[in-house]
Design a protein around this motif. Structure first.
Motif, PDB file in Angstrom:
ATOM      1  N   ASP A 574       5.110  -0.893  40.810  1.00 40.95           N
ATOM      2  CA  ASP A 574       5.241  -1.000  39.349  1.00 40.95           C
ATOM      3  C   ASP A 574       5.992   0.233  38.851  1.00 40.95           C
ATOM      4  O   ASP A 574       5.566   1.365  39.077  1.00 40.95           O
ATOM      5  CB  ASP A 574       3.833  -1.068  38.735  1.00 40.95           C
ATOM      6  CG  ASP A 574       3.842  -1.289  37.226  1.00 40.95           C
ATOM      7  OD1 ASP A 574       4.871  -1.010  36.584  1.00 40.95           O
ATOM      8  OD2 ASP A 574       2.801  -1.713  36.699  1.00 40.95           O
ATOM      9  N   ASN A 575       7.132   0.013  38.160  1.00 39.19           N
ATOM     10  CA  ASN A 575       7.918   1.152  37.663  1.00 39.19           C
ATOM     11  C   ASN A 575       7.800   1.334  36.153  1.00 39.19           C
ATOM     12  O   ASN A 575       8.578   2.067  35.545  1.00 39.19           O
ATOM     13  CB  ASN A 575       9.389   1.013  38.063  1.00 39.19           C
ATOM     14  CG  ASN A 575      10.117  -0.085  37.299  1.00 39.19           C
ATOM     15  OD1 ASN A 575       9.498  -0.949  36.677  1.00 39.19           O
ATOM     16  ND2 ASN A 575      11.447  -0.064  37.367  1.00 39.19           N
ATOM     17  N   GLY A 576       6.826   0.676  35.544  1.00 46.04           N
ATOM     18  CA  GLY A 576       6.645   0.796  34.116  1.00 46.04           C
ATOM     19  C   GLY A 576       7.387  -0.252  33.316  1.00 46.04           C
ATOM     20  O   GLY A 576       7.132  -0.428  32.120  1.00 46.04           O
ATOM     21  N   LYS A 577       8.298  -0.981  33.945  1.00 46.22           N
ATOM     22  CA  LYS A 577       9.012  -2.080  33.301  1.00 46.22           C
ATOM     23  C   LYS A 577       8.707  -3.403  33.992  1.00 46.22           C
ATOM     24  O   LYS A 577       8.433  -4.406  33.345  1.00 46.22           O
ATOM     25  CB  LYS A 577      10.521  -1.820  33.303  1.00 46.22           C
ATOM     26  CG  LYS A 577      11.304  -2.875  32.527  1.00 46.22           C
ATOM     27  CD  LYS A 577      12.786  -2.512  32.435  1.00 46.22           C
ATOM     28  CE  LYS A 577      13.543  -3.537  31.582  1.00 46.22           C
ATOM     29  NZ  LYS A 577      14.988  -3.196  31.480  1.00 46.22           N
ATOM     30  N   TYR A 578       8.752  -3.379  35.330  1.00 46.25           N
ATOM     31  CA  TYR A 578       8.452  -4.571  36.113  1.00 46.25           C
ATOM     32  C   TYR A 578       7.491  -4.242  37.241  1.00 46.25           C
ATOM     33  O   TYR A 578       7.418  -3.091  37.712  1.00 46.25           O
ATOM     34  CB  TYR A 578       9.731  -5.174  36.717  1.00 46.25           C
ATOM     35  CG  TYR A 578      10.696  -5.745  35.713  1.00 46.25           C
ATOM     36  CD1 TYR A 578      10.407  -6.927  35.041  1.00 46.25           C
ATOM     37  CD2 TYR A 578      11.902  -5.105  35.444  1.00 46.25           C
ATOM     38  CE1 TYR A 578      11.301  -7.456  34.113  1.00 46.25           C
ATOM     39  CE2 TYR A 578      12.800  -5.627  34.531  1.00 46.25           C
ATOM     40  CZ  TYR A 578      12.490  -6.803  33.867  1.00 46.25           C
ATOM     41  OH  TYR A 578      13.376  -7.315  32.955  1.00 46.25           O
ATOM     42  N   GLN A 579       6.789  -5.270  37.705  1.00 52.20           N
ATOM     43  CA  GLN A 579       5.984  -5.200  38.917  1.00 52.20           C
ATOM     44  C   GLN A 579       6.570  -6.168  39.934  1.00 52.20           C
ATOM     45  O   GLN A 579       6.992  -7.269  39.577  1.00 52.20           O
ATOM     46  CB  GLN A 579       4.545  -5.632  38.646  1.00 52.20           C
ATOM     47  CG  GLN A 579       3.823  -4.877  37.555  1.00 52.20           C
ATOM     48  CD  GLN A 579       2.453  -5.468  37.296  1.00 52.20           C
ATOM     49  OE1 GLN A 579       1.540  -5.324  38.106  1.00 52.20           O
ATOM     50  NE2 GLN A 579       2.305  -6.155  36.167  1.00 52.20           N
ATOM     51  N   LEU A 580       6.604  -5.759  41.181  1.00 53.00           N
ATOM     52  CA  LEU A 580       7.021  -6.626  42.274  1.00 53.00           C
ATOM     53  C   LEU A 580       5.888  -6.719  43.284  1.00 53.00           C
ATOM     54  O   LEU A 580       5.311  -5.702  43.671  1.00 53.00           O
ATOM     55  CB  LEU A 580       8.274  -6.083  42.964  1.00 53.00           C
ATOM     56  CG  LEU A 580       9.541  -5.985  42.110  1.00 53.00           C
ATOM     57  CD1 LEU A 580      10.672  -5.379  42.930  1.00 53.00           C
ATOM     58  CD2 LEU A 580       9.952  -7.354  41.578  1.00 53.00           C
ATOM     59  N   ALA A 581       5.581  -7.933  43.702  1.00 51.44           N
ATOM     60  CA  ALA A 581       4.514  -8.156  44.682  1.00 51.44           C
ATOM     61  C   ALA A 581       5.089  -8.866  45.897  1.00 51.44           C
ATOM     62  O   ALA A 581       5.880  -9.807  45.770  1.00 51.44           O
ATOM     63  CB  ALA A 581       3.394  -8.983  44.065  1.00 51.44           C
TER      64      ALA A 581
END
Length: 670
Positions: A574-581
Motif C-alpha cells: 500500500d503506497n497511500g494511493k493504491y493497494q496491490l494484493a
C-alpha cells in the motif's frame, strides 16, 4: 522579405501583457487560470486554456532563442538519446524547429503577431525555414542524393510540410519566389524518394501534397501509391498497424495524419481516398476513448511515449465533423485530462523543456532515435486548434461518457478490438483502463532496442500503474522472467495471440533464447484485478518469477501486509494511493516484496510483489494467481481476496468455481 525585430512598442506591450503570466510560470507546472467549470466541469479547460497550454510549452523553447539566427537546439538529456556525435547536430536542430512548429503554427494562425521573449515568432520561423536552404548556414540541409536511404530528415520535412499545408498564409506565402523554389527542390528530393513501410509514408505524402497544392510538379503516381499503401495498414475498429507494432502510435499517428490530409488536401484532389481515411477515422470513436481512464489519463505503453499528449490528437480533430453520434464533451474531457496529466506534473519540465520520459525523465522508456527536441511532437495535440471555435468539440459540456452512462461499478468491462487482437479493459472500481496487445520482437534482432523491451513486453498495461523496468536480479513487474541458459533472468516477449473467449484472453509464449520453454497464458480480468491461469509446457526444470504491477513511493512509506485466509498466503502493499494484493493459488512456492530504485517512472523508489517457482517435471504445470487492487483507504473483504470456491483440472481444461456462483472454464486445447 527583410526580417526585423519588433518595430512597434505598442505591439510589444500588448504581447507582454497577454503572455507575461505564462512566461513567469514556465519553469513551474502549468496552471489553468480562470477555469470554466460550467462548460468543463471536470477539467475547467476551454479552447483558450488549450492556447495557454501551447504557449506555456512554446515559451519554454524560446528560452533558448535570443535572436533570429539561434536554432531550436536544447540541452541534451543524459542517457541514450541523441546526439552522440557531431554529425547528428544538424538533424537535432531540424527536429527542434519542425516539432515546436506544431505548437507555434496553430497559435500563429490565430495571432500572427505573437511575440515571445522579444522575438516575433512568425518572423523567426520563416527565417529559420529560409536557413534550411542556405548553404552557408549551420542549419543547411542538403538535398537527398539518389542513393540515400530514408532518414530523420524525411520525418521532419514531412512535419514541416504539414504545418505549411495547414497554415500557408504565415509560413509560406511571405517567402520569396527563389526561397520557395529552393525549398521545393530540397523537400521534394526527400518526398519523391523512398520511405519506410510504416507511418513514415505520411511524411512523403505531406511533402508531395503540399507542393502539388502550390503548383509544383510532383510524382503523383508515388503519392497515390503511398496513400493506398497507408490504407492497407488499417485493421479494424480504428486501429492501424505500424508494421508490425500495434500501439498508441499506430493509432493516433495514422488517424491524425489521415484526417488532416483529408481536410486540407484530400477532399479536393483525391476525394475517394479521403473518404476511406475519414471512414477509418470515424471508427475510432467507439473504441479508442476506452483506452483512457475515467480521469482522462493515458496508459504508459509502447514506443515514443515521451510524445504523451499527442496520443489524444485525434479527439479534437473529430471537430472537423458535426457528427451527432460523437460525444464531443467526452472527447474534450479525455483530451484536456491528458494535457493536465502531464503539464501539471511537477517532474514534467526541466530546463524550461519537457523531459524525455513519461512524467519526468525516465531512461528505460527512451529510444535512441529521440533527441530533446523530439519531445515536441507532444505539440500535435494543438493541431486541434485548427478546428473552429464554433465546433461542438469546444462547445459541448464535458462529461465522462461511458464511465457515467454505461459502466456498472462492480463489474469488469472488456472491449475486444477485433482484427487488431487488442483487448481494452475498464475497471470502474478504480476508474482505470488497461490494454493487452501485440508483442513479438526478438531482442537479438531489435537493433533499435524498443519493441522487445518493457515498452511492449508486459502482460498488460494499466493507466493506474505505469510499468516498472526489469532488474538484473529478477525483479519484474507484470511479466514473467525465466532464468535462461546463461543464468540471466529473461523476460517473455515472443507472444502469439490465440483467442478471446468468454472474458478470457489467450496467448502462447516462448522464451527467445530457448524455444523448449513454452507457456500457454490465460488472462481473466476481474472487477478488482486479474486472475492468471497459465500452463508451463516446458520440457525441462526452470526457475520462474512472476510480478504484479509495481507501486511507486509517493508521500509515505510503502506498507506491506501479510495475511493467511483458507490456507492461502496473501501479500499486500500500500503506497497511500493504491493497494496491490498477490495471492498464489497453485504452482507457486514463495512470495517476495522487492524494493527497487530508479526503475519506476513516478518515483526513485518503488516496490513490487514477485512470486517464485522452481519447476520440476514432477510438479503441477498449472500456475494460478490472483493479482488484485484497491484504493488505499478501502478495506479488503475476505471473499475479495479469496473469491475462489473450487477448481478442477483435467486434460488441459481448468474449471474454477467462484463463491458468487459464477464459473470460468479455461481450455488450453482449442
Amino acid at each position: 522579405m527583410p526580417i526585423q525585430k519588433r518595430k512597434m512598442k505598442g505591439l510589444k506591450k500588448i504581447n507582454r501583457f497577454l503572455f507575461s503570466k505564462q512566461k513567469e510560470n514556465v519553469s513551474n507546472i502549468f496552471e489553468v487560470r480562470n477555469p470554466d467549470y460550467e462548460i468543463s466541469p471536470y477539467t475547467g479547460m476551454t479552447r483558450e486554456h488549450w492556447k495557454d497550454a501551447g504557449l506555456y510549452l512554446l515559451t519554454g523553447s524560446f528560452n533558448y532563442v535570443s535572436n533570429f539566427d539561434d536554432p531550436m537546439k536544447f540541452p541534451k538529456q543524459k542517457g541514450k538519446s541523441y546526439p552522440v556525435n557531431e554529425n547528428q547536430i544538424s538533424t537535432e536542430k531540424l527536429e527542434g524547429l519542425c516539432r515546436t512548429l506544431f505548437i507555434a503554427s496553430p497559435l500563429l494562425k490565430e495571432n500572427p503577431s505573437l511575440v515571445i521573449n522579444d522575438i516575433i515568432v512568425a518572423d523567426y520561423y520563416r527565417h529559420q525555414i529560409s536557413k534550411l536552404i542556405d548553404s552557408k548556414s549551420e542549419t543547411f540541409i542538403k538535398p537527398r542524393a539518389n542513393h540515400d536511404r530514408p532518414s530523420q530528415i524525411l520525418v521532419e520535412f514531412g512535419g514541416l510540410a504539414l504545418s505549411m499545408l495547414t497554415n500557408p498564409k504565415i509560413l509560406w506565402d511571405p517567402l520569396s519566389q527563389l526561397q520557395k523554389d529552393d525549398l521545393a527542390s530540397t523537400m521534394l528530393s526527400y518526398g519523391n524518394g523512398p520511405t519506410i513501410d510504416c507511418n513514415w509514408k505520411f511524411f512523403n505524402i505531406f511533402i508531395l501534397s503540399f507542393f502539388k497544392e502550390q503548383g509544383y510538379s510532383v510524382n503523383e503516381e508515388l503519392l497515390v501509391h503511398y496513400l493506398e499503401e497507408s490504407l492497407k495498414n488499417y485493421k479494424s475498429n480504428g486501429w492501424y498497424h505500424d508494421r508490425p507494432a500495434l500501439d498508441y502510435y499506430s493509432m493516433w499517428a495514422f488517424q491524425m495524419y489521415g484526417i488532416i490530409w483529408s481536410e486540407f488536401f484530400g477532399k479536393k484532389h483525391y476525394p475517394e481516398i479521403a473518404d476511406s481515411f475519414i471512414a477509418n477515422f470515424n471508427d475510432l470513436k467507439d473504441n479508442y476513448p476506452y483506452l483512457f481512464s475515467k480521469n482522462g489519463e493515458m496508459i504508459m505503453w509502447g514506443r515514443s511515449i515521451s510524445y504523451r499528449t499527442a496520443a489524444v490528437a485525434p479527439f479534437p480533430l473529430m471537430g472537423f465533423q458535426n457528427n451527432p453520434n460523437t460525444n464531443y464533451g467526452w472527447m474534450r474531457r479525455i483530451s484536456s485530462g491528458v494535457i493536465k496529466q502531464f503539464l501539471m506534473h511537477p517532474d514534467f519540465m526541466k530546463d524550461h523543456l519537457p523531459t524525455l520520459g513519461f512524467y519526468g525523465a525516465f531512461e528505460p522508456a527512451i529510444q535512441v532515435y529521440s533527441c530533446r527536441g523530439s519531445v515536441y511532437w507532444i505539440g500535435k495535440i494543438f493541431l486541434g486548434l485548427l478546428v473552429s471555435d464554433t465546433s461542438p468539440f469546444w462547445n459541448s459540456i464535458e462529461n465522462n461518457g461511458y464511465w457515467e452512462s454505461t459502466v456498472i461499478k462492480n463489474e469488469v468491462h472488456n472491449k475486444y478490438q477485433g482484427d487488431s487482437q487488442i483487448l481494452i479493459t475498464n475497471y470502474p472500481g478504480i476508474g482505470a483502463s488497461e490494454v493487452r496487445a501485440w508483442c513479438y520482437e526478438k531482442e537479438s534482432t531489435d537493433w533499435l532496442k524498443y519493441r522487445s523491451t518493457e515498452n511492449y513486453n508486459r502482460l498488460s498495461y494499466n493507466s493506474a500503474f505505469p510499468w516498472q523496468a526489469d532488474g538484473k536480479n529478477g525483479e519484474v513487474a507484470m511479466n514473467y522472467v525465466i532464468k535462461n541458459k546463461k543464468g540471466i533472468w529473461e523476460a517473455f516477449r515472443l507472444y502469439t495471440f490465440k483467442k478471446f473467449v468468454n472474458g478470457i484472453y489467450y496467448r502462447d509464449v516462448i522464451l527467445e533464447t530457448d524455444e523448449d520453454i513454452q507457456f500457454n497464458l490465460a488472462d481473466i480480468p476481474l472487477p478488482n484485478g486479474i486472475l492468471r491461469v497459465d500452463k508451463n509446457n516446458s520440457n525441462k526444470p526452470i526457475s520462474i518469477r512472476l510480478g504484479h504491477y509495481a507501486l511507486p513511493k509517493l508521500n509515505k512509506k510503502i506498507v506491506a501486509t501479510k495475511r493467511n485466509i483458507e490456507g492461502y498466503a496473501i501479500t499486500i502493499i500500500d503506497n497511500g494511493k493504491y493497494q496491490l494484493a498477490m495471492i498464489p493459488i497453485l504452482g507457486w512456492e514463495k512470495t517476495e516484496i522487492i524494493k527497487a530504485k530508479k526503475m519506476h517512472p513516478q518515483s526513485n523508489e518503488s516496490s513490487v510483489i514477485n512470486i517464485i517457482s522452481n519447476s520440476t517435471l514432477k510438479k503441477t504445470n498449472i500456475y494460478i494467481t490472483f493479482m488484485l487492487w484497491k484504493k488505499s483507504n478501502e478495506i479488503w473483504q475476505e471473499e475479495e481476496l479469496i473469491p475462489i470456491k473450487a477448481l478442477k483440472e483435467a486434460n488441459n481444461i481448468i474449471r474454477i468455481q467462484f463463491k458468487d456462483g459464477t464459473e470460468k472454464i479455461i481450455n488450453f486445447n482449442e
